[in-house]
Scaffold this motif. Sequence first.
Motif, PDB file in Angstrom:
ATOM      1  N   LEU A  12       0.828  -1.201   0.000  1.00 21.53           N
ATOM      2  CA  LEU A  12       0.000   0.000   0.000  1.00 21.53           C
ATOM      3  C   LEU A  12       0.863   1.253   0.000  1.00 21.53           C
ATOM      4  O   LEU A  12       0.593   2.215  -0.731  1.00 21.53           O
ATOM      5  N   HIS A  13       1.904   1.227   0.812  1.00 25.89           N
ATOM      6  CA  HIS A  13       2.821   2.359   0.890  1.00 25.89           C
ATOM      7  C   HIS A  13       3.444   2.639  -0.478  1.00 25.89           C
ATOM      8  O   HIS A  13       3.509   3.789  -0.930  1.00 25.89           O
ATOM      9  N   ASP A  14       3.898   1.581  -1.136  1.00 23.57           N
ATOM     10  CA  ASP A  14       4.523   1.746  -2.446  1.00 23.57           C
ATOM     11  C   ASP A  14       3.518   2.239  -3.484  1.00 23.57           C
ATOM     12  O   ASP A  14       3.857   3.044  -4.364  1.00 23.57           O
ATOM     13  N   ALA A  15       2.283   1.747  -3.395  1.00 26.96           N
ATOM     14  CA  ALA A  15       1.252   2.174  -4.344  1.00 26.96           C
ATOM     15  C   ALA A  15       0.943   3.660  -4.178  1.00 26.96           C
ATOM     16  O   ALA A  15       0.798   4.397  -5.164  1.00 26.96           O
ATOM     17  N   ILE A  16       0.860   4.102  -2.925  1.00 27.28           N
ATOM     18  CA  ILE A  16       0.607   5.519  -2.651  1.00 27.28           C
ATOM     19  C   ILE A  16       1.798   6.359  -3.096  1.00 27.28           C
ATOM     20  O   ILE A  16       1.643   7.454  -3.655  1.00 27.28           O
ATOM     21  N   ASP A  17       2.996   5.836  -2.865  1.00 29.08           N
ATOM     22  CA  ASP A  17       4.206   6.541  -3.281  1.00 29.08           C
ATOM     23  C   ASP A  17       4.215   6.735  -4.794  1.00 29.08           C
ATOM     24  O   ASP A  17       4.528   7.822  -5.304  1.00 29.08           O
ATOM     25  N   ALA A  18       3.862   5.687  -5.528  1.00 27.41           N
ATOM     26  CA  ALA A  18       3.836   5.778  -6.987  1.00 27.41           C
ATOM     27  C   ALA A  18       2.759   6.755  -7.458  1.00 27.41           C
ATOM     28  O   ALA A  18       2.980   7.558  -8.376  1.00 27.41           O
ATOM     29  N   ALA A  19       1.599   6.704  -6.817  1.00 27.43           N
ATOM     30  CA  ALA A  19       0.481   7.571  -7.223  1.00 27.43           C
ATOM     31  C   ALA A  19       0.790   9.042  -7.004  1.00 27.43           C
ATOM     32  O   ALA A  19       0.340   9.903  -7.771  1.00 27.43           O
ATOM     33  N   THR A  20       1.552   9.342  -5.953  1.00 28.97           N
ATOM     34  CA  THR A  20       1.846  10.738  -5.613  1.00 28.97           C
ATOM     35  C   THR A  20       3.208  11.192  -6.131  1.00 28.97           C
ATOM     36  O   THR A  20       3.709  12.240  -5.725  1.00 28.97           O
ATOM     37  N   THR A  24      -7.511   8.149  -6.895  1.00 30.67           N
ATOM     38  CA  THR A  24      -6.589   7.029  -6.700  1.00 30.67           C
ATOM     39  C   THR A  24      -6.265   6.836  -5.227  1.00 30.67           C
ATOM     40  O   THR A  24      -6.267   5.705  -4.713  1.00 30.67           O
ATOM     41  N   LEU A  25      -5.993   7.932  -4.532  1.00 30.86           N
ATOM     42  CA  LEU A  25      -5.688   7.849  -3.103  1.00 30.86           C
ATOM     43  C   LEU A  25      -6.884   7.309  -2.323  1.00 30.86           C
ATOM     44  O   LEU A  25      -6.726   6.480  -1.415  1.00 30.86           O
ATOM     45  N   HIS A  26      -8.081   7.772  -2.657  1.00 25.46           N
ATOM     46  CA  HIS A  26      -9.278   7.299  -1.961  1.00 25.46           C
ATOM     47  C   HIS A  26      -9.439   5.793  -2.127  1.00 25.46           C
ATOM     48  O   HIS A  26      -9.686   5.061  -1.154  1.00 25.46           O
ATOM     49  N   ASP A  27      -9.299   5.313  -3.356  1.00 24.59           N
ATOM     50  CA  ASP A  27      -9.478   3.886  -3.606  1.00 24.59           C
ATOM     51  C   ASP A  27      -8.406   3.054  -2.908  1.00 24.59           C
ATOM     52  O   ASP A  27      -8.687   1.975  -2.378  1.00 24.59           O
ATOM     53  N   LEU A  28      -7.179   3.547  -2.907  1.00 21.25           N
ATOM     54  CA  LEU A  28      -6.095   2.816  -2.259  1.00 21.25           C
ATOM     55  C   LEU A  28      -6.274   2.765  -0.744  1.00 21.25           C
ATOM     56  O   LEU A  28      -6.042   1.725  -0.110  1.00 21.25           O
ATOM     57  N   LEU A  29      -6.689   3.872  -0.167  1.00 23.97           N
ATOM     58  CA  LEU A  29      -6.752   3.974   1.292  1.00 23.97           C
ATOM     59  C   LEU A  29      -8.013   3.365   1.893  1.00 23.97           C
ATOM     60  O   LEU A  29      -8.016   2.961   3.060  1.00 23.97           O
ATOM     61  N   THR A  30      -9.079   3.301   1.119  1.00 23.39           N
ATOM     62  CA  THR A  30     -10.334   2.754   1.649  1.00 23.39           C
ATOM     63  C   THR A  30     -10.646   1.375   1.095  1.00 23.39           C
ATOM     64  O   THR A  30     -11.461   0.645   1.671  1.00 23.39           O
TER      65      THR A  30
END
Length: 218
Positions: free
Chosen positions: A171-179, A205-211
């Motif tokens: 999840l951390h890596d996915a958020i890192d890539a998205a931002t 993207t952040l909403h879907d990843l985090l929720t």
Amino acid sequence: MAVKKAQAVVRTTSGAVGETVHTDGRRARGERTRLAVLDALLHLVEQGELRPTAQAVAEEAGVALRTVYHHFEDVEALRRMALDLQLRRHGELLAPVDPKADLGDRIHLVARQCRKLFEAVTPIRRAAMFDEQSSPDMAEGLRRARLVRRNFVTAAFATELAKRSADGRTLHDAIDAATSWESWYYTRSSLDRSAAAAEKILALTLHDLLTGRSTSGR
């Protein structure tokens, strides 16, 4: 005798002070010239000239070519320091986000701040792409910039990341890539989306990843 010694001390002290003032003034002028050269390169890059020559930078700054090389070892060093300057100038755009605030508000704030930062640094960041693979110093500067942005995002969503410890790394890596700036640049250039649209895409993207819930159908 005492008077003569006192006068000698005064003359010596005055001379030392005068020399210090002269040295400080010369140093200040040198720093102003150095900054003018950096700003000249940034201006040329913002105008679309991603790899301006030292001569072009000198002409833009209104200084002699030898002055450019007096302050910078080569054009690569000039570009690297211009990138550092631009990132420092816009670093305050990533203001800390309260991790206890509503998730929707945090997503909005992170997406908005990323938009402001990426739009500001995109010209010099594009120019840096040419040197990242060949210049260890440039690569290190970009690594530090990515780390600052990554830490900013991690702090904003610390609560959610802690709750998802099982898949935290992914999840951390996915958020890192998205931002990342690279993702932003792809959306803006390859997908040809406006800054406002890119911000909405990032927030979604952040909403879907985090929720774990998609809002794309709304």
